[in-house]
Design a protein around this motif. Structure first.
Motif, PDB file in Angstrom:
ATOM      1  N   THR A  34       0.846  -1.237  -0.030  1.00 39.26           N
ATOM      2  CA  THR A  34       0.078   0.097  -0.042  1.00 39.26           C
ATOM      3  C   THR A  34       0.927   1.341  -0.064  1.00 39.26           C
ATOM      4  OG1 THR A  34      -1.436  -1.211   1.407  1.00 39.26           O
ATOM      5  CG2 THR A  34      -1.857   1.127   1.168  1.00 39.26           C
ATOM      6  N   ARG A  35       0.603   2.155  -0.862  1.00 37.55           N
ATOM      7  CA  ARG A  35       1.362   3.234  -1.229  1.00 37.55           C
ATOM      8  C   ARG A  35       1.033   4.346   0.137  1.00 37.55           C
ATOM      9  NH1 ARG A  35       3.405   4.020  -6.450  1.00 37.55           N
ATOM     10  NH2 ARG A  35       2.349   2.785  -7.748  1.00 37.55           N
ATOM     11  N   ILE A  36       1.939   5.153   0.629  1.00 40.69           N
ATOM     12  CA  ILE A  36       1.677   6.142   1.844  1.00 40.69           C
ATOM     13  C   ILE A  36       0.219   6.903   1.620  1.00 40.69           C
ATOM     14  CG2 ILE A  36       2.798   8.193   1.001  1.00 40.69           C
ATOM     15  CD1 ILE A  36       3.333   6.424   4.447  1.00 40.69           C
ATOM     16  N   ASP A  37      -0.484   7.016   0.525  1.00 40.08           N
ATOM     17  CA  ASP A  37      -1.316   7.714   0.085  1.00 40.08           C
ATOM     18  C   ASP A  37      -2.818   6.635   0.234  1.00 40.08           C
ATOM     19  OD1 ASP A  37      -1.446   6.508  -2.338  1.00 40.08           O
ATOM     20  OD2 ASP A  37      -1.376   8.180  -3.462  1.00 40.08           O
ATOM     21  N   GLY A  38      -2.422   5.407   0.295  1.00 36.15           N
ATOM     22  CA  GLY A  38      -3.439   4.569   0.536  1.00 36.15           C
ATOM     23  C   GLY A  38      -3.859   3.545  -0.784  1.00 36.15           C
ATOM     24  N   GLU A  39      -3.211   3.834  -1.895  1.00 38.38           N
ATOM     25  CA  GLU A  39      -3.290   3.110  -3.172  1.00 38.38           C
ATOM     26  C   GLU A  39      -2.492   1.840  -3.072  1.00 38.38           C
ATOM     27  OE1 GLU A  39      -2.286   3.638  -7.816  1.00 38.38           O
ATOM     28  OE2 GLU A  39      -1.945   5.294  -6.484  1.00 38.38           O
ATOM     29  N   ALA A  40      -3.334   0.692  -3.260  1.00 40.40           N
ATOM     30  CA  ALA A  40      -2.830  -0.603  -3.135  1.00 40.40           C
ATOM     31  C   ALA A  40      -2.212  -0.791  -4.405  1.00 40.40           C
ATOM     32  CB  ALA A  40      -3.800  -1.430  -2.880  1.00 40.40           C
TER      33      ALA A  40
ATOM     34  N   GLU B 295      14.043   0.060   3.418  1.00 38.26           N
ATOM     35  CA  GLU B 295      14.677   0.899   4.671  1.00 38.26           C
ATOM     36  C   GLU B 295      13.585   1.411   5.334  1.00 38.26           C
ATOM     37  OE1 GLU B 295      17.638   3.802   2.865  1.00 38.26           O
ATOM     38  OE2 GLU B 295      16.386   3.061   1.066  1.00 38.26           O
ATOM     39  N   ASN B 296      13.598   1.537   6.759  1.00 37.87           N
ATOM     40  CA  ASN B 296      12.774   2.160   7.600  1.00 37.87           C
ATOM     41  C   ASN B 296      13.461   3.579   7.912  1.00 37.87           C
ATOM     42  OD1 ASN B 296      10.496   0.782   8.046  1.00 37.87           O
ATOM     43  ND2 ASN B 296      11.207  -0.301   9.806  1.00 37.87           N
ATOM     44  N   ARG B 297      12.711   4.750   7.937  1.00 35.25           N
ATOM     45  CA  ARG B 297      13.406   5.846   8.019  1.00 35.25           C
ATOM     46  C   ARG B 297      12.628   7.173   8.048  1.00 35.25           C
ATOM     47  NH1 ARG B 297      16.215   8.389   3.247  1.00 35.25           N
ATOM     48  NH2 ARG B 297      17.017   6.790   1.812  1.00 35.25           N
ATOM     49  N   PRO B 298      11.567   7.142   8.919  1.00 36.45           N
ATOM     50  CA  PRO B 298      10.820   6.450   9.631  1.00 36.45           C
ATOM     51  C   PRO B 298       9.586   5.723   8.682  1.00 36.45           C
ATOM     52  CG  PRO B 298       9.846   8.419  10.119  1.00 36.45           C
ATOM     53  CD  PRO B 298      11.090   8.612   9.309  1.00 36.45           C
ATOM     54  N   ASP B 299       9.218   6.249   7.659  1.00 37.27           N
ATOM     55  CA  ASP B 299       8.342   5.844   6.616  1.00 37.27           C
ATOM     56  C   ASP B 299       9.331   4.564   6.012  1.00 37.27           C
ATOM     57  OD1 ASP B 299       6.304   7.268   6.852  1.00 37.27           O
ATOM     58  OD2 ASP B 299       6.917   8.874   5.469  1.00 37.27           O
ATOM     59  N   THR B 300       8.646   3.488   5.257  1.00 37.53           N
ATOM     60  CA  THR B 300       9.380   2.658   4.785  1.00 37.53           C
ATOM     61  C   THR B 300       9.399   2.697   3.217  1.00 37.53           C
ATOM     62  OG1 THR B 300       7.918   1.063   6.400  1.00 37.53           O
ATOM     63  CG2 THR B 300       8.987  -0.048   4.382  1.00 37.53           C
TER      64      THR B 300
ATOM     65  N   ARG C 132      11.730   3.775  -6.585  1.00 39.30           N
ATOM     66  CA  ARG C 132      11.569   3.701  -5.329  1.00 39.30           C
ATOM     67  C   ARG C 132      10.110   4.231  -4.758  1.00 39.30           C
ATOM     68  NH1 ARG C 132      15.547   7.520  -1.392  1.00 39.30           N
ATOM     69  NH2 ARG C 132      16.223   5.070  -0.780  1.00 39.30           N
ATOM     70  N   PHE C 133       9.475   3.343  -3.819  1.00 39.58           N
ATOM     71  CA  PHE C 133       8.063   3.563  -3.314  1.00 39.58           C
ATOM     72  C   PHE C 133       8.135   3.737  -1.703  1.00 39.58           C
ATOM     73  CE2 PHE C 133       7.752   0.666  -6.909  1.00 39.58           C
ATOM     74  CZ  PHE C 133       6.916   1.149  -7.493  1.00 39.58           C
ATOM     75  N   ILE C 134       7.252   4.750  -1.233  1.00 44.62           N
ATOM     76  CA  ILE C 134       7.077   4.697   0.165  1.00 44.62           C
ATOM     77  C   ILE C 134       5.580   3.944   0.414  1.00 44.62           C
ATOM     78  CG2 ILE C 134       6.850   6.445   2.163  1.00 44.62           C
ATOM     79  CD1 ILE C 134       7.953   8.469   0.444  1.00 44.62           C
ATOM     80  N   VAL C 135       5.800   3.040   1.172  1.00 43.43           N
ATOM     81  CA  VAL C 135       4.521   2.148   1.679  1.00 43.43           C
ATOM     82  C   VAL C 135       4.203   2.168   3.154  1.00 43.43           C
ATOM     83  CG1 VAL C 135       5.165   0.451  -0.414  1.00 43.43           C
ATOM     84  CG2 VAL C 135       6.229   0.272   1.930  1.00 43.43           C
TER      85      VAL C 135
END
Length: 98
Positions: free
Chosen positions: A33-39, A51-56, A65-68
């Motif tokens: 799931t993207r950070i905006d809620g899109e699967a 990576e965890n930083r603080p988002d994944t 690159r994706f933020i999930v």
């Protein structure tokens, strides 16, 4: 459409095997799931690192690159499950043909 045409020419046993392979291939992909809620569905073999930083962040071998929303541990568990299930896919038997 092409998939259905190919299946129509196979014997019943081969057709059932092909359907199982097709469904398993979809199930073996990682759903994230993207950070905006899109699967979206991701091929686990394309993951270069997480990576965890603080988002994944998920970085692919392509450089994309994706933020999930999922945690790093959840992604690792799904990637391991993908690799394990990949080995369990049925193969087409040699007597399946046109």
């Amino acid at each position: 459409m092409l998939y259905l045409r190919i299946i129509g020419k196979m014997s019943r046993v081969c057709r059932l095997t092909a359907v199982v392979v097709h469904r398993s291939a979809v199930l073996n992909m990682i759903k994230l799931t993207r950070i905006d809620g899109e699967a979206f569905i991701l091929n686990a073999e394309l993951i270069r690192y997480v990576e965890n930083r603080p988002d994944t962040f998920v970085t692919l071998t392509t450089g994309e690159r994706f933020i999930v929303r999922e945690t790093m541990d959840e992604i690792v568990d799904r990637a391991i499950g993908y690799q394990q299930q990949k080995q369990l896919l049925p193969t087409m038997s040699p007597h399946c043909g046109s």
